[in-house]
Design a protein around this motif. Structure first.
Motif, PDB file in Angstrom:
ATOM      1  N   ILE A 476       0.712  -1.310  -0.170  1.00 25.26           N
ATOM      2  CA  ILE A 476      -0.060   0.126   0.060  1.00 25.26           C
ATOM      3  C   ILE A 476       0.871   1.293   0.091  1.00 25.26           C
ATOM      4  CG2 ILE A 476      -0.146  -0.242   2.493  1.00 25.26           C
ATOM      5  CD1 ILE A 476      -2.815   0.957   0.063  1.00 25.26           C
ATOM      6  N   ARG A 479       1.913   1.924  -3.518  1.00 30.53           N
ATOM      7  CA  ARG A 479       0.770   2.253  -4.037  1.00 30.53           C
ATOM      8  C   ARG A 479       0.424   3.721  -3.837  1.00 30.53           C
ATOM      9  NH1 ARG A 479      -2.647  -2.234  -3.027  1.00 30.53           N
ATOM     10  NH2 ARG A 479      -4.576  -0.931  -2.456  1.00 30.53           N
ATOM     11  N   LEU A 755      -4.965  11.712   8.365  1.00 32.36           N
ATOM     12  CA  LEU A 755      -6.071  10.422   8.233  1.00 32.36           C
ATOM     13  C   LEU A 755      -5.295   9.159   7.986  1.00 32.36           C
ATOM     14  CD1 LEU A 755      -8.936   9.588   7.463  1.00 32.36           C
ATOM     15  CD2 LEU A 755      -8.227   9.689   5.178  1.00 32.36           C
ATOM     16  N   ALA A 758      -4.005   8.321  11.372  1.00 35.37           N
ATOM     17  CA  ALA A 758      -5.174   7.521  12.087  1.00 35.37           C
ATOM     18  C   ALA A 758      -5.332   6.501  11.954  1.00 35.37           C
ATOM     19  CB  ALA A 758      -6.036   8.837  12.268  1.00 35.37           C
ATOM     20  N   VAL A 759      -5.854   6.059  10.744  1.00 40.65           N
ATOM     21  CA  VAL A 759      -6.097   4.685  10.609  1.00 40.65           C
ATOM     22  C   VAL A 759      -4.946   3.647  10.368  1.00 40.65           C
ATOM     23  CG1 VAL A 759      -8.063   5.409   9.185  1.00 40.65           C
ATOM     24  CG2 VAL A 759      -6.078   4.793   7.647  1.00 40.65           C
ATOM     25  N   GLY A 760      -3.806   3.985  10.892  1.00 42.51           N
ATOM     26  CA  GLY A 760      -2.795   2.865  11.070  1.00 42.51           C
ATOM     27  C   GLY A 760      -1.612   2.934  10.160  1.00 42.51           C
ATOM     28  N   GLU A 761      -1.143   3.974   9.496  1.00 45.60           N
ATOM     29  CA  GLU A 761       0.136   4.038   9.007  1.00 45.60           C
ATOM     30  C   GLU A 761       1.108   4.516   9.878  1.00 45.60           C
ATOM     31  OE1 GLU A 761       1.006   5.577   4.418  1.00 45.60           O
ATOM     32  OE2 GLU A 761       0.951   7.297   5.976  1.00 45.60           O
TER      33      GLU A 761
ATOM     34  N   PHE B  99     -12.223   4.183  12.447  1.00 48.42           N
ATOM     35  CA  PHE B  99     -12.615   5.657  12.615  1.00 48.42           C
ATOM     36  C   PHE B  99     -13.519   6.090  11.651  1.00 48.42           C
ATOM     37  CE2 PHE B  99      -8.337   5.838  14.731  1.00 48.42           C
ATOM     38  CZ  PHE B  99      -8.638   6.619  16.074  1.00 48.42           C
ATOM     39  N   LEU B 106     -11.229  10.025   3.748  1.00 47.72           N
ATOM     40  CA  LEU B 106     -11.020   9.174   2.475  1.00 47.72           C
ATOM     41  C   LEU B 106      -9.696   9.482   1.881  1.00 47.72           C
ATOM     42  CD1 LEU B 106     -14.318   8.206   0.755  1.00 47.72           C
ATOM     43  CD2 LEU B 106     -13.187   7.296   2.808  1.00 47.72           C
ATOM     44  N   GLU B 114     -10.235   0.583  -2.247  1.00 46.36           N
ATOM     45  CA  GLU B 114      -8.794   0.704  -1.554  1.00 46.36           C
ATOM     46  C   GLU B 114      -9.024   1.347  -0.228  1.00 46.36           C
ATOM     47  OE1 GLU B 114      -6.013   0.623  -5.532  1.00 46.36           O
ATOM     48  OE2 GLU B 114      -6.913   2.668  -4.929  1.00 46.36           O
ATOM     49  N   LEU B 118      -7.894  -0.291   3.437  1.00 42.71           N
ATOM     50  CA  LEU B 118      -6.591   0.663   3.679  1.00 42.71           C
ATOM     51  C   LEU B 118      -6.079  -0.019   5.031  1.00 42.71           C
ATOM     52  CD1 LEU B 118      -4.521   2.935   2.992  1.00 42.71           C
ATOM     53  CD2 LEU B 118      -5.884   4.540   4.013  1.00 42.71           C
ATOM     54  N   PRO B 119      -6.729   0.190   6.125  1.00 39.57           N
ATOM     55  CA  PRO B 119      -6.034  -0.337   7.346  1.00 39.57           C
ATOM     56  C   PRO B 119      -5.396  -1.748   7.365  1.00 39.57           C
ATOM     57  CG  PRO B 119      -8.138   0.815   7.883  1.00 39.57           C
ATOM     58  CD  PRO B 119      -7.981   0.378   6.243  1.00 39.57           C
ATOM     59  N   ARG B 164     -15.073   1.030   6.073  1.00 37.88           N
ATOM     60  CA  ARG B 164     -13.659   1.141   6.304  1.00 37.88           C
ATOM     61  C   ARG B 164     -13.420   0.653   7.762  1.00 37.88           C
ATOM     62  NH1 ARG B 164     -10.667   5.999   5.894  1.00 37.88           N
ATOM     63  NH2 ARG B 164     -11.691   6.472   7.740  1.00 37.88           N
TER      64      ARG B 164
END
Lengths: 851, 250
Positions: A476, A479, A755, A758-761, B99, B106, B114, B118-119, B164
């Motif tokens: 990812i 990508r 973002l 926050a979602v895990g990167e 979240f 997004l 995608e 994503l997570p 998501r």
């Protein structure tokens, strides 16, 4: 409006720093070059003014042969001295003998010879007419006693009383009896000097009695230099000329200017120019992004009543401010560059009079004008775009950039690229014709512009293809990096273009250099089938050459079947001053394969001459054509064309038999001695014998054929390294451009990165994402530059191979080009360091909450 | 006041113990959370209500590991967030938390699908295909999965965001004003969908909102004022919530 401009400027100062740096570096390079060349010009002027101080007139031969940036004058009769002395108004006239002579240091290595000449002559010891003055010892009193310059003494660990050799080019055993300084310097700007007695100089340097190089005259008090010259001239034959001391001074300065300073300044200015072109792209890009990011603000200003002109003015004022500040800083940086380069020169032994730098107001003006021009040209279109933002944009989200895929761009770019390609290819393939270089140049320019116009159209598919493996390998993160590189093709292309220009030039030089190397290998292989070579061991090529006695000695070795010394010099043939090769015809015929088409080289008479087929065709000369030749000593002789050869790689267009040349060129040297061994004698067996001879001639070394061709390659590699160093600046500027763009992008994508975090990167993934985007941009630019540079390299080499003998083979070094690609990728990695760290450090909450 | 008793039969997914958050120092010191102790039971839809400045967003950010406390503890399951490094927190967020933000949910360069995965992609994990299918079906995005966020309506974007959040089967989903930017019809759709995720799929959702209508979809409503929990309401309705808020001066 001014307040808005100033606030903007201040508010974005950090982002403008990146832009400024590009201009600062480019201008520093430019102004450093200009200041240095002014300083050196001034230094040389001082130097030659010192040299000619006290000299009111100079008498010398009126014949002058001049070619390849070098010139020779025949000696004049010593008897003229009495005539000059008899001229009323002449207070003093002394003879000067000047020729070449390398001093050998205590360790057996030759001194100097890496640029400035190595002179030997007579010790004048005249306080009026000579700028050298003894600081130790005494003047020479015997033929084999010399005074040497202080720097040579220091470098060669020679002192008064030391015995050593001076190569003129035969080794002359001498005793150092005095050490001299040149005015206040240890030597004359890098020139080494060995002063014999008058008789010693005639014997060892001029090798003629009754001859001298020139006469230096001091006039009686009150007589003007031109008057003195007129009087002397009237008393002498027309084979001589008399000039004033002032003219001599000017001539010496002009010679250095032509031979060295102009080339040097041009060389540096070209690279400064490349850096500035690259800088222009970086600035254009930064301002484009700033304008895009500020579009809401601009729209708001429009909405509350600012006119287009005001927005345009405000943005342009900002570019002007950046340009002005950066140019000034660049100018100051240039002083540092000039000081550094000057110190570098001194450390190489080219000590010049005067300390400090010569500052002309014109350099400051040039720096500021160029700096402003670069920034304003680069900033104009973004400013125009800012002015075109409609007030309604304040209410909309920032529009997506669609210009990348515009049809106009595609058509225009394709037409320009196509036209450039056609021009270059037809010029190159079409066997030359008129204006060849101009056509290639114009074609190359169109091609470059075309590729840059096409850039944004290409960016999308290119980043897509180049990014595919990254997306596959890095998941990812890869990508996302690819998508980020794709999302704003214009920005990606603009950023990559800066690197592309730099890489194209690097590639061009790399390809060109490897083609020269390949051509040298090719021509040596073709013409020389022998085993060993004796040549000079100076690093920068044969500055003086080696004694012709070596060839004779080597020929007599039992292991050797034939050895030929190849030498040469300047001569006037028919109507032109040219360079002629000189060799023994019989030996040449046994060692070299010149692909003789007519005549028999082995039987070339002393009254004969060999010429290349190309020359014969060009001038419609055939076997039997009689060519009037003027030799360096002024003798006029007629030589008859007896041999026409095809392979001019080593021999050049003109070749004279040694027997014809030697009597007229007492200081004749060989550039190399090429050796064929007898059948059954191995190189290892013969080498020690040849080395024993070489060892008796300081400044020479023995090489096998491979080492011989490699030594050419080494010289080319050294030049190439110098060019790489010069181009490094352009690459660094491109690197900063990428870093700057990425920083701005990261800033622009604050919320998005927040973002993702926050979602895990993870921070590491964030860094990796930015890094891969940078690598993609960098590789995109590098690949474009490689393609462009290789193509232009090919066209230059091909064009050259059609018009001359030097370059015959095109060679694209796979390893070198792969290296450039890797460096390009590394540029991306380095450029990403700061923006990636910034992205990873973003405070998630603030990023998510950012508006 | 401040303590809330969970139904005895359920597990506690997240809790704050004596949580205090102070911004700034000295004159400008602001206490956003003032010794808050609260528990969020599994399988429930909890709304955190309160006027602006009440500390409701801060509470959520601290519970989700996006912000850190000045004092006190926050636990997700048995893990205390304060003891975790940034890396561990990141992994925790992508493995165990979902979240939904008010806006900009997004990544614009990724397609809807995608964005949903994503997570898991960030974790290098393959999504459970069956579960993903059912989530997508429930959200009703089947035909728009290949579209970029800019090609979706606001409501569709929020649905992708919820999908998501659900897709990685987190222990808890935090939603920060998820309907704040939507019209009432699209908002209702999202809220219904979230409520269904709790009822049908047993998902735990904690939602911050100032909208009484939105709170009406929740099982429980917490009321915050001046950094403290001032009330708890089971089975809230918009009317009841509105009344209570009026009492708080919000």
């Amino acid at each position: 409006m001014l307040r808005v401009t100033l606030k903007n400027f201040w508010g974005h100062k950090r982002r403008l720093v990146g832009t400024s740096l590009a201009v600062i570096l480019g201008i520093a390079f430019l102004s450093g070059t200009l200041v240095l060349s002014d300083t050196m010009r001034h230094s040389f002027a001082t130097l030659f003014t010192q040299t000619t101080q006290g000299t009111d007139a100079v008498v010398r031969s009126s014949t002058k042969i001049q070619a390849r940036g070098d010139n020779v004058r025949p000696p004049i009769d010593e008897s003229l001295l009495a005539k000059v002395r008899a001229v009323p108004g002449v207070q003093k006239a002394i003879p000067r003998i000047q020729g070449l002579g390398q001093i050998v240091g205590r360790d057996g290595k030759t001194l100097g010879g890496n640029g400035p000449p190595t002179f030997a002559g007579n010790w004048l010891g005249d306080k009026d007419l000579d700028s050298y003055h003894l600081v130790a010892g005494r003047a020479p009193a015997a033929d084999e006693e010399v005074v040497i310059d202080k720097r040579s003494a220091d470098q060669g660990h020679l002192a008064v009383g030391s015995t050593t050799q001076v190569l003129t080019p035969e080794p002359v055993k001498v005793r150092v009896v005095g050490i001299a300084k040149f005015a206040s310097l240890d030597n004359q700007g890098g020139v080494t000097f060995a002063g014999f007695t008058f008789h010693g100089a005639q014997k060892h340097v001029l090798k003629r009695t009754g001859k001298i190089s020139e006469i230096l005259v001091k006039g009686a008090g009150g007589i003007a230099q031109p008057d003195l010259v007129r009087r002397i001239h009237a008393a002498l034959p027309t084979s001589t000329e008399t000039i004033t001391g002032k003219q001599l001074n000017q001539e010496l300065q002009d010679n250095v200017g032509k031979a060295f300073l102009n080339a040097f300044t041009t060389f540096l200015t070209v690279f400064a120019g490349i850096s500035l072109v690259v800088a222009t792209f970086s600035i254009y890009n930064t301002f484009s992004i700033l304008v895009a990011q500020r579009s809401r603000e601009s729209a708001l200003l429009r909405a509350v009543g600012a006119s287009r002109a005001q927005i345009l003015g405000s943005t342009l004022a900002e570019t002007l401010a950046v340009g002005l500040i950066s140019s000034l800083l660049g100018f100051l940086g240039g002083l540092g560059v000039a000081t550094g380069l000057r110190a570098l020169f001194s450390s190489f032994g080219a000590q010049l009079p005067g300390s400090g730098l010569t500052l002309k107001p014109s350099v400051l003006i040039t720096s500021i004008v160029v700096g402003l021009l670069v920034t304003v040209v680069a900033g104009f279109f973004p400013a125009l775009r800012a002015a075109r933002i409609p007030p309604i944009a304040a209410l909309r989200d920032i529009a997506i950039d669609r210009s990348a895929s515009s049809r106009v761009r595609l058509v225009l770019g394709s037409v320009l690229t196509g036209a450039g390609l056609v021009l270059v290819i037809t010029a190159v393939i079409g066997k030359g014709g008129s204006y060849l270089l101009q056509r290639v140049g114009l074609g190359a320019f169109l091609l470059l512009v075309g590729v840059i116009v096409l850039g944004p159209v290409m960016a999308k598919p290119a980043a897509s293809v180049l990014g595919a493996p990254i997306a596959r390998l890095r998941g990812i993160t890869g990508r996302l990096a690819r998508q980020n590189a794709l999302r704003n093709p214009k920005r990606t292309a603009g950023t990559a273009a800066a690197l592309m220009v730099g890489v194209a030039v690097v590639t061009l030089f790399t390809v060109f250099a490897s083609s020269i190397k390949a051509s040298v290998n090719h021509s040596v292989d073709r013409t020389f089938g022998g085993d060993l070579v004796v040549g000079p061991n100076t690093r920068f090529g044969p500055s003086q050459g080696i004694s012709p006695k070596i060839a004779a000695e080597v020929s007599r070795l039992p292991q050797v079947s034939a050895a030929v010394g190849i030498g040469g010099g300047l001569a006037h043939v028919v109507d032109k001053d040219v360079f002629v090769s000189v060799a023994d015809p019989l030996a040449t015929s046994r060692v070299l394969n010149l692909d003789v088409r007519q005549g028999d080289l082995a039987r070339l008479q002393p009254t004969g001459m060999a010429i290349s087929k190309k020359l014969a065709d060009d001038r419609s000369w055939t076997v039997g054509t009689k060519l009037p030749v003027t030799f360096p000593d002024g003798a006029k002789v007629t030589q008859t064309v007896q041999v026409i050869y095809k392979s001019a790689d080593l021999a050049g267009d003109y070749m004279l038999p040694l027997q014809a040349w030697a009597p007229h060129a007492p200081q004749a040297t060989d550039f190399a001695v090429l050796i064929n061994l007898k059948k059954g004698v191995s190189i290892d067996a013969a080498r020690p014998a040849v080395e024993r001879i070489s060892n008796r001639y300081p400044g020479t070394k023995v090489q096998d054929r491979k080492q011989f061709t490699d030594s050419f390659a080494q010289g080319i590699n050294q030049t190439l390294i110098l060019i790489y160093v010069m181009l490094a600046l352009a690459v660094i500027i491109a690197l900063m451009g990428i870093a700057n763009t990425l920083s701005l992008s990261v800033y622009e994508r604050t919320r998005e990165i927040g973002l993702l975090r926050a979602v895990g990167e993870t921070r590491r993934q964030t860094r990796s994402m930015v890094r891969w985007e940078a690598i993609l941009i960098a590789v995109f630019g590098t690949v474009g530059g490689l393609g462009l540079g290789t193509f232009l390299g090919w066209s230059l080499v091909t064009a050259n191979s059609n018009s001359s003998n030097g370059l015959t083979t095109f060679a694209a070094p796979v390893g070198g080009l792969a290296g450039i690609l890797i460096v390009g990728g590394l540029v991306g990695v380095l450029a990403a360091i700061r923006p990636a760290r910034r992205a990873a450090k973003l405070d998630i909450l603030r990023a998510v909450a950012a508006e | 006041m401040s303590s809330m008793t969970a139904p005895p039969e359920t597990d506690i997914v997240a809790r704050a113990v004596d949580a205090t958050k102070i911004y700034g120092a000295g004159e400008t010191e602001v206490t956003a959370l003032d010794h808050v102790t609260v528990e969020f039971p599994a399988g429930r839809f909890t709304a955190i209500m309160g006027p602006s400045g009440s500390g409701k967003s801060t509470l959520m950010h601290c519970l989700a590991g996006l912000d850190s406390l000045t004092a006190g503890r926050v636990l997700l399951g048995e893990v205390e967030l304060g003891s975790l490094s940034d890396k561990q927190l990141t992994v925790l967020r992508r493995e165990r938390i979902g979240f939904v933000f008010q806006s900009f949910n997004l990544v614009p360069t990724l397609t809807a699908l995608e964005n949903i995965t994503l997570p898991m992609d960030l974790a290098g994990r393959k999504p459970d295909a069956g579960w993903l299918d059912s989530v997508i079906k429930t959200v009703g995005l089947g035909d728009r999965l290949k579209h970029r966020p800019s090609e979706l309506s606001g409501g569709q974007q929020q649905r992708v965001a919820v999908a998501r959040a659900l897709a990685s089967r987190p222990q808890v989903i935090f939603a920060d004003e998820p309907t704040g930017n939507l019209d009432s019809r699209a908002g209702a759709e999202i809220l219904e969908f979230m409520a269904r995720a709790v009822a049908d799929l047993g998902q735990t959702i904690v939602m911050v909102t100032h909208d009484p209508v939105a709170a009406g979809y929740a099982d429980t409503a917490l009321f915050l004022a001046d950094g403290q929990i001032v009330d708890t309401m089971a089975d809230p309705t918009p009317e009841k919530v509105l009344d209570r808020l009026k009492g708080l001066g919000g």
